[in-house]
Design a protein around this motif. Structure first.
Motif, PDB file in Angstrom:
ATOM      1  N   ASP A   1      47.358 -62.590  84.457  1.00 16.88           N
ATOM      2  CA  ASP A   1      48.414 -63.390  83.813  1.00 16.88           C
ATOM      3  C   ASP A   1      48.862 -64.541  84.714  1.00 16.88           C
ATOM      4  O   ASP A   1      49.013 -65.686  84.264  1.00 16.88           O
ATOM      5  N   LYS A   2      49.080 -64.242  85.984  1.00 20.39           N
ATOM      6  CA  LYS A   2      49.552 -65.268  86.921  1.00 20.39           C
ATOM      7  C   LYS A   2      48.513 -66.375  87.083  1.00 20.39           C
ATOM      8  O   LYS A   2      48.853 -67.575  87.082  1.00 20.39           O
TER       9      LYS A   2
ATOM     10  N   TRP B   1      48.426 -68.561  83.900  1.00 16.64           N
ATOM     11  CA  TRP B   1      49.561 -69.483  83.797  1.00 16.64           C
ATOM     12  C   TRP B   1      49.319 -70.700  84.691  1.00 16.64           C
ATOM     13  O   TRP B   1      49.546 -71.843  84.280  1.00 16.64           O
TER      14      TRP B   1
ATOM     15  N   LYS C   1      48.839 -74.638  83.415  1.00 18.71           N
ATOM     16  CA  LYS C   1      49.805 -75.643  83.851  1.00 18.71           C
ATOM     17  C   LYS C   1      49.127 -76.927  84.325  1.00 18.71           C
ATOM     18  O   LYS C   1      49.696 -78.024  84.239  1.00 18.71           O
TER      19      LYS C   1
ATOM     20  N   LEU D   1      53.092 -61.018  81.690  1.00 18.90           N
ATOM     21  CA  LEU D   1      53.867 -61.860  82.604  1.00 18.90           C
ATOM     22  C   LEU D   1      53.668 -63.338  82.271  1.00 18.90           C
ATOM     23  O   LEU D   1      52.612 -63.734  81.779  1.00 18.90           O
ATOM     24  N   CYS D   2      54.698 -64.127  82.558  1.00 17.41           N
ATOM     25  CA  CYS D   2      54.592 -65.591  82.584  1.00 17.41           C
ATOM     26  C   CYS D   2      54.434 -66.236  81.201  1.00 17.41           C
ATOM     27  O   CYS D   2      54.306 -67.466  81.104  1.00 17.41           O
TER      28      CYS D   2
ATOM     29  N   MET E   1      54.351 -70.764  77.426  1.00 18.13           N
ATOM     30  CA  MET E   1      54.465 -70.570  78.871  1.00 18.13           C
ATOM     31  C   MET E   1      55.927 -70.538  79.297  1.00 18.13           C
ATOM     32  O   MET E   1      56.738 -71.336  78.832  1.00 18.13           O
TER      33      MET E   1
ATOM     34  N   SER F   1      58.542 -70.755  84.845  1.00 18.95           N
ATOM     35  CA  SER F   1      57.997 -70.465  86.171  1.00 18.95           C
ATOM     36  C   SER F   1      57.234 -69.150  86.120  1.00 18.95           C
ATOM     37  O   SER F   1      57.392 -68.343  85.194  1.00 18.95           O
ATOM     38  N   CYS F   2      56.427 -68.953  87.160  1.00 21.24           N
ATOM     39  CA  CYS F   2      55.613 -67.742  87.224  1.00 21.24           C
ATOM     40  C   CYS F   2      55.311 -67.452  88.692  1.00 21.24           C
ATOM     41  O   CYS F   2      55.024 -68.382  89.465  1.00 21.24           O
TER      42      CYS F   2
END
Length: 572
Positions: free
Chosen positions: A500-501, A504, A508, A524-525, A550, A553-554
């Motif tokens: 997930d991180k 993201w 971005k 997450l994220c 989205m 932040s992540c």
């Protein structure tokens, strides 16, 4: 000391021809009529496709990331056929189909050489009626091929010790053990056969004086040379490359996927008695029933080779029972030799009449189950629609034809025997025709529901703008295989949260990037409620997430990992 029986050549080859023809019809029926089905087939087929697309044959890849779970032989076989034909859909089932016919040939030939053609024919028929053998012959899982290499190895050892001496066959046995290890780590299982052989020799119950000499040590050397042909390039690249993935692949496949997986399995945890309770009673039916006969044990005791083979079968089952991780197909390599033992000991003794009544009762149960399934299909019960979708009449037709097949077999059998008994050959006809109907009719009827990833990937392509990129997280391999576009993923081996991180961070960096992922409470994220709902497939709920999903932040991933699927050619 030699046990080889003189072979009447004409009868031998006529019987072999018909057995291979029957095996061919049963096993090959349906090839080209379905796509790879989960759980394992899409993964192996995608790895084979990427071998051809990338040209990287020593380090199998899944979505551009090294795939360390299995050695490469099985994937090589599919990749070579794909390279030659340009079609995976028509060839991905061929390696196991051919391997299973070779297994059948080995069992028949051993039966004829050690005993007679009657034994050989019965052993081959028993192997064909055992459900596990045909199930694996008609799938693209590794175990049918490794069972073939193990059977050839057993063939070579038997030719040397019980028919020979035949030093060349002895070396071939070790060569195919090497191929077995490079297909799946358990290819060394024929080594266990040396235990009863040495016990027989050194207890002087059966002497192998001509076979026992220092040349036996050349066998392990042949095995080692086969392994080195693959290991040397692996070790060279892993120690000379700056890419840490090479070293991770080396350590994973050499250590984690072998000894560690056997001793400390992390999946498919089952109790020690799993094979005896949940596998053999159903998937080895009706072979073990023939052991309930004093004649069987009398013939077994009189035959050192049959006794040695049965001990080996037991050792293989015990070997897999001691590991906490178990799957139905693990004990498949023992089945061909078990069929040979049962075929020999039962052909040389009288089969009890109750056995034929059990076969008749089983046929009646199958006919009844298929008839009930016809009505369940027409009623569109949820259990049925999950398998074939809302259009259930094709499966109803398959079940009706299957039921009609068994009713016909029972009718003919009962006309010949008024006491409602079926011979093994009549039962085999029913089983064989059922497999043919399954392959030719059930495959296309079930294919769409068994491959929902195709529909989801088509919907993804429809929902995104042209030129957009798609990332994949928390995924199944079938999304890679059936994708019409290259996909980016963030390491199948990473934890879901790490994926997930990374996803993201990747989204971005550029606009027009989307993420295909599972709907999950621990996502997450991303805000899952803002995603496009793609529906349920493979027992998971799937979403397509855009930039609007989205979070602001992540957390940073521990390691940035991105793998781009090698395409060039898509699955076809």
């Amino acid at each position: 000391m030699s046990n080889e029986m003189p072979l009447p050549q004409k009868q031998y080859y006529q019987t072999l021809f018909w057995l291979l023809m029957i095996g061919f019809i049963i096993i090959f029926a349906g090839i080209g009529l379905r796509d790879p089905w989960p759980a394992d087939e899409p993964r192996f087929v995608e790895v084979a496709r990427e071998m051809v697309a990338s040209g990287n044959w020593f380090f199998p890849q899944r979505g551009g990331e090294f795939y360390p779970d299995k050695p490469p032989i099985f994937m090589w076989s599919m990749a070579i056929l794909y390279l030659l034909t340009g079609s995976l859909s028509w060839t991905f089932l061929l390696p196991n189909a051919v391997a299973s016919l070779i297994t059948l040939l080995c069992v028949y030939d051993l039966g004829a050489r050690l005993w007679n053609i009657k034994v050989a024919k019965k052993a081959a028929i028993l192997l064909l009626v055992a459900p596990q053998f045909v199930i694996q012959a008609k799938t693209a899982q590794i175990d049918a091929m490794v069972a073939c290499w193990i059977t050839i190895s057993m063939y070579g050892l038997i030719r040397h010790f019980f028919i020979g001496p035949a030093k060349l066959w002895y070396l071939f046995a070790w060569f195919f053990m090497g191929l077995g290890v490079l297909t799946k780590g358990v290819g060394f299982l024929p080594i266990f056969f040396l235990i009863p052989i040495f016990v027989l020799h050194y207890t002087k119950e059966y002497r192998f004086d001509a076979q026992m000499n220092m040349q036996l040590f050349f066998g392990p050397l042949v095995l080692f040379m086969v392994l080195l042909a693959w290991l040397i390039p692996i070790l060279y690249f892993s120690y000379t490359s700056d890419n840490p993935d090479f070293a991770a692949y080396r350590d994973n496949i050499l250590f984690k996927q072998t000894a560690e997986r056997y001793v400390n399995s992390w999946g498919h945890i089952k109790p020690w008695y799993f094979f005896f309770v949940s596998v053999i009673p159903f998937l080895w039916f009706p072979l073990y029933l023939l052991m309930i006969n004093k004649g069987f044990w009398r013939e077994l005791k009189a035959s050192p080779v049959a006794m040695s083979l049965l001990i080996w079968v037991g050792l293989v089952i015990v070997f897999f029972s001691l590991s906490p991780g178990k799957r139905n197909l693990y004990i498949l390599p023992a089945l061909p030799m078990f069929a040979l033992v049962v075929g020999a000991c039962c052909s040389l003794s009288q089969v009890k009449k109750w056995f034929n009544k059990v076969l008749a009762f089983t046929g009646m149960i199958l006919a009844l189950v298929l008839l009930i399934s016809v009505f369940l299909c027409l009623l569109k019960l949820p259990a049925i629609t999950r398998q074939v979708g809302e259009t259930t009449w094709p499966l109803a037709l398959v079940c009706l034809i299957g039921a009609g097949t068994w009713i016909s077999v029972l009718y003919v059998g009962f006309r010949q025997d008024k006491r409602m008994r079926l011979s093994l050959y009549q039962y085999g006809i029913g089983i064989g025709l059922t497999w043919v109907v399954y392959g030719l009719m059930a495959y296309p009827a079930m294919n769409e529901v068994r491959t929902p990833a195709k529909a989801i990937m088509a919907k993804v392509q429809q929902d995104i703008a042209p030129g957009s990129e798609v990332g994949l997280a928390r995924f199944k391999e079938q999304f890679l295989l059936f994708s019409p576009m290259p996909l980016v993923h963030f390491s199948y081996l990473a934890s879901p949260q790490e994926q997930d991180k990374n996803a993201w961070l990747w989204m971005k960096e550029k606009p027009n990037r989307y993420l295909l992922t599972q709907k999950s409470d621990d996502l997450l994220c991303f805000e899952s409620s803002k995603g496009i709902d793609l529906g349920i497939a493979h027992r998971r709920h799937w979403l397509l997430l855009g930039h609007d999903a989205m979070l602001a932040s992540c957390p940073k991933p521990q390691r940035i990992q991105r793998y781009v699927q090698v395409m060039k050619q898509i699955y076809q």
